[in-house]
Design a protein around this motif. Sequence first.
Motif, PDB file in Angstrom:
ATOM      1  N   ARG A 554     -11.098  -7.562  -9.767  1.00  0.00           N
ATOM      2  CA  ARG A 554     -10.139  -7.030  -8.812  1.00  0.00           C
ATOM      3  C   ARG A 554     -10.859  -6.723  -7.507  1.00  0.00           C
ATOM      4  NH1 ARG A 554      -6.925  -9.179 -11.473  1.00  0.00           N
ATOM      5  NH2 ARG A 554      -5.425  -8.235 -12.922  1.00  0.00           N
ATOM      6  N   LEU A 555     -10.131  -6.768  -6.400  1.00  0.00           N
ATOM      7  CA  LEU A 555     -10.689  -6.477  -5.083  1.00  0.00           C
ATOM      8  C   LEU A 555     -10.229  -5.099  -4.640  1.00  0.00           C
ATOM      9  CD1 LEU A 555     -12.282  -7.593  -2.621  1.00  0.00           C
ATOM     10  CD2 LEU A 555     -10.075  -8.348  -1.690  1.00  0.00           C
ATOM     11  N   ASN A 556     -11.185  -4.257  -4.240  1.00  0.00           N
ATOM     12  CA  ASN A 556     -10.866  -2.933  -3.710  1.00  0.00           C
ATOM     13  C   ASN A 556     -11.123  -2.942  -2.208  1.00  0.00           C
ATOM     14  OD1 ASN A 556     -10.397  -0.262  -3.198  1.00  0.00           O
ATOM     15  ND2 ASN A 556     -12.178   0.505  -4.306  1.00  0.00           N
ATOM     16  N   GLU A 557     -10.092  -2.623  -1.436  1.00  0.00           N
ATOM     17  CA  GLU A 557     -10.223  -2.524   0.014  1.00  0.00           C
ATOM     18  C   GLU A 557      -9.903  -1.098   0.419  1.00  0.00           C
ATOM     19  OE1 GLU A 557      -9.034  -6.298   2.286  1.00  0.00           O
ATOM     20  OE2 GLU A 557      -7.635  -6.286   0.594  1.00  0.00           O
ATOM     21  N   TRP A 558     -10.876  -0.423   1.013  1.00  0.00           N
ATOM     22  CA  TRP A 558     -10.683   0.976   1.367  1.00  0.00           C
ATOM     23  C   TRP A 558     -11.526   1.313   2.591  1.00  0.00           C
ATOM     24  CZ3 TRP A 558      -8.238   5.170   1.870  1.00  0.00           C
ATOM     25  CH2 TRP A 558      -8.876   6.403   2.044  1.00  0.00           C
ATOM     26  N   ASN A 559     -10.860   1.862   3.591  1.00  0.00           N
ATOM     27  CA  ASN A 559     -11.527   2.348   4.794  1.00  0.00           C
ATOM     28  C   ASN A 559     -12.345   1.244   5.462  1.00  0.00           C
ATOM     29  OD1 ASN A 559     -11.944   4.417   6.594  1.00  0.00           O
ATOM     30  ND2 ASN A 559     -13.790   5.184   5.566  1.00  0.00           N
ATOM     31  N   GLY A 560     -11.781   0.045   5.464  1.00  0.00           N
ATOM     32  CA  GLY A 560     -12.450  -1.076   6.107  1.00  0.00           C
ATOM     33  C   GLY A 560     -13.521  -1.740   5.279  1.00  0.00           C
ATOM     34  N   LYS A 561     -13.739  -1.259   4.049  1.00  0.00           N
ATOM     35  CA  LYS A 561     -14.768  -1.832   3.187  1.00  0.00           C
ATOM     36  C   LYS A 561     -14.116  -2.562   2.020  1.00  0.00           C
ATOM     37  CE  LYS A 561     -18.211   1.741   4.271  1.00  0.00           C
ATOM     38  NZ  LYS A 561     -19.104   2.787   3.706  1.00  0.00           N
ATOM     39  N   ARG A 562     -14.728  -3.635   1.587  1.00  0.00           N
ATOM     40  CA  ARG A 562     -14.226  -4.430   0.478  1.00  0.00           C
ATOM     41  C   ARG A 562     -15.292  -4.498  -0.600  1.00  0.00           C
ATOM     42  NH1 ARG A 562     -13.962  -9.562   1.948  1.00  0.00           N
ATOM     43  NH2 ARG A 562     -12.049 -10.225   0.915  1.00  0.00           N
ATOM     44  N   SER A 563     -14.863  -4.358  -1.851  1.00  0.00           N
ATOM     45  CA  SER A 563     -15.820  -4.432  -2.952  1.00  0.00           C
ATOM     46  C   SER A 563     -15.137  -5.028  -4.173  1.00  0.00           C
ATOM     47  CB  SER A 563     -16.380  -3.044  -3.287  1.00  0.00           C
ATOM     48  OG  SER A 563     -15.335  -2.168  -3.679  1.00  0.00           O
ATOM     49  N   ILE A 564     -15.934  -5.653  -5.011  1.00  0.00           N
ATOM     50  CA  ILE A 564     -15.446  -6.204  -6.272  1.00  0.00           C
ATOM     51  C   ILE A 564     -15.504  -5.112  -7.336  1.00  0.00           C
ATOM     52  CG2 ILE A 564     -15.854  -7.895  -8.101  1.00  0.00           C
ATOM     53  CD1 ILE A 564     -14.772  -9.107  -5.553  1.00  0.00           C
ATOM     54  N   GLU A 565     -14.411  -4.941  -8.057  1.00  0.00           N
ATOM     55  CA  GLU A 565     -14.362  -3.995  -9.162  1.00  0.00           C
ATOM     56  C   GLU A 565     -13.912  -4.715 -10.424  1.00  0.00           C
ATOM     57  OE1 GLU A 565     -13.516   0.267  -6.947  1.00  0.00           O
ATOM     58  OE2 GLU A 565     -11.990  -0.599  -8.240  1.00  0.00           O
ATOM     59  N   LEU A 566     -14.162  -4.074 -11.550  1.00  0.00           N
ATOM     60  CA  LEU A 566     -13.817  -4.639 -12.850  1.00  0.00           C
ATOM     61  C   LEU A 566     -12.624  -3.890 -13.429  1.00  0.00           C
ATOM     62  CD1 LEU A 566     -17.426  -4.811 -14.370  1.00  0.00           C
ATOM     63  CD2 LEU A 566     -16.351  -6.351 -12.707  1.00  0.00           C
ATOM     64  N   GLU A 567     -11.646  -4.631 -13.909  1.00  0.00           N
ATOM     65  CA  GLU A 567     -10.531  -4.034 -14.648  1.00  0.00           C
ATOM     66  C   GLU A 567     -10.785  -4.277 -16.129  1.00  0.00           C
ATOM     67  OE1 GLU A 567      -5.928  -5.002 -15.560  1.00  0.00           O
ATOM     68  OE2 GLU A 567      -6.524  -5.144 -13.450  1.00  0.00           O
ATOM     69  N   LEU A 568     -11.156  -3.225 -16.839  1.00  0.00           N
ATOM     70  CA  LEU A 568     -11.556  -3.367 -18.237  1.00  0.00           C
ATOM     71  C   LEU A 568     -10.367  -3.728 -19.111  1.00  0.00           C
ATOM     72  CD1 LEU A 568     -13.874  -0.247 -18.615  1.00  0.00           C
ATOM     73  CD2 LEU A 568     -14.585  -2.630 -18.349  1.00  0.00           C
TER      74      LEU A 568
END
Length: 726
Positions: A554-568
């Motif tokens: 999953r992609l997390n976009e917050w406060n102008g930052k993007r990061s890859i996260e895992l949905e268990l």
Amino acid sequence: MPQQRWALATPQREAAIALAQSVQLHPYLTQVLLNRGIDTPEAAQVFLQPELQVLPSPAEDFPDLAKAIALLQGAIAQGQLIGICGDYDADGMTSTALLLRALRALGGQVVQAIPSRMQEGYGINRRIVDDFRQQGVQLILTVDNGIAAHDPVAYARELGLAVLITDHHDLPPELPNANAILNPKLIREESPYRGVAGVGVAYLLAVSLAQIMRQTQEMTAPLLELFTLGTIADLAPLTGVNRRWVRRGLGLLPNSRLAGVQALNQVTGVNEENGSLKPEAIGFRLGPRINAVGRLADPQIVIDLLTTDDSGVALEKALRCEEINQLRRRLCELIEQEAIAHLQANPPDLLRDRVLLLVQPEWHHGVIGIVASRLVERYGVPVFIGIYEDEARQHVRGSARGIPEFNVFDGLQACAGILEKFGGHRAAGGFSLKAENLEVMRSRLVRFANQHLQPEHLKPLVTIDVQTSLKDLTFELYQQIDQLHPCGIQNPDPVFWTPNVRVLEQQGMGQNRAHLRLLVAEDDNPNVALKAIGWRMGDHCPIPNRVDIAYKLRLNEWNGKRSIELELVGLRLPANGTGQIPPPKVQTTIPAATTQAPIPPSSISQSSAAALPQKPAPQLALFPSPNAARAANLPAELPGVPFVFNRRRYRCRVVPQATSRILQIHNAEGNLLTIAPKEKRGQLTRTGGEAEWVDLTQPFYASLMQSALNALQLSEKDDWIKKKTN
């Protein structure tokens, strides 16, 4: 640890690398294609670009299609009244709306009817036939029902009415005596049309008729939107033409031509993403709000929503759908809790029975199917839930949900001799019977389950595509997954797994700490640590500090930052079978400084939830912690009923005035919105500032006000439910 069984796909490293070179995908994803049976460059290209697929004419695969078109064309030409009999689920309601729009656009005179879920149950019946006849209907058209309606169809034919059945449910041993039947279960198994839902059959019929009448120019796009909504909400397989048309429809929905879809997008906060919606936006946001109406209220609300061209009417109906869906969520939570409590007090022997049959008098029939699905997830066995339809407890009506190795429709067939009515398909079904036959039904289901299920089947199944390393989970890989979309039934999101990861941090999160948040890393890549969220896994906290994890990206976009996260989706002990439980100091709540408003898990999609925390709305802020409230000279607990809107917490109350009552909505900054009855403007008083007028017809304020009213209504409903259950 979760009691799960993992099904790992057989690695095909060399074949995956060779296919990756042909289609320019990461080998992880070509392994996914191989798992789906797509093992040649040609098949992969068609899958990745479904518009390349050469489709046969629908008339070649549906033997009665020409007859059905002739019936409708003749009725339109002769000015005959056509009666559409739909169903009260999302598939049936979108099918009904689709054919109402299409036939009216083609010059047809059309009326529609949907049976009452509570009083009549599923499918066309004699009452509807009589009503149609009194209105002057000469052709009855069923959508998403009718394939097992022998008596009502025979009755209609005796009265001189023509009957055209469009349905997708499993076939009974003998078909009704209709003038024409369109059902994908009647066509060849390899047909690309085989997996269409009821709305897919309706779409095929409408477009084929429009082509014959040379009137497709302005019709196709709106009909395709309704097809997409119904197909995803009904959990139809996203293969064949469903994949092709849903992919096209998802691109249309963000800028829909339908006022009702525009209003739903507005009320639910579904936004455009890369020019298209994701299926989960429909499956978790739009679809439930449509389905909730059919479960708890009058389906005509949805029919009006999807057929109106008036934006004001559409917004009114969409807000009503939102209100009903909030009630649906609350009822589901209460019934699920009661069901679990009942099973804990009366533990079934699931290893012996391999099926669960549960009947209670006070539950709401409209939501027991959802609860059945949740109990399947929890207990890993097929679940049949029923309610007593009368105070004397003489009749039972219920819903059923299965597991992959258990065919629900076949299980109901095994009980056919004692059931008054039943229907469905492999994964789900409905039934009714006399209460005196309950134990006979239980024994037959137990016998059927023991014939088809082995003990190892009685754990939730996690199907996994490919083993990956955390360092390879890049933005580029995530973006390439888009080429596999739309994902859904029979084309699920890729599921990856990584063995023996270290759990660096873990905590419960959300309402009642129902969810689990982790920070994980690998020994050989200690600098690559990723966040992981397990929905409804909070009960397992704390977990060992070394585990195997299965997950989606999953992609997390917050406060102008993007990061890859895992949905268990899966947790298990590593291969050596050991894992050290972390010490008691493990944090189980999110620090107040970063805590976002808790959100009920059923109110958000898994994709959007993975992106929490969200950027606050500019108009109103979150409630602060008690310390922050004291620092701002605010009371720690503001008056009124709490509720959540746009992932923020508020409180609302109704205050009596001299001759009327006003609605007050508080936020954490001390701002107060005051609303008088029937006014289109409200007074917003900010802390330390003067009052100002705001336009309540603006989407933000209109939705906020409706959410407050829903919360007040639900508060009264909770009191009523407590009295009933006590």
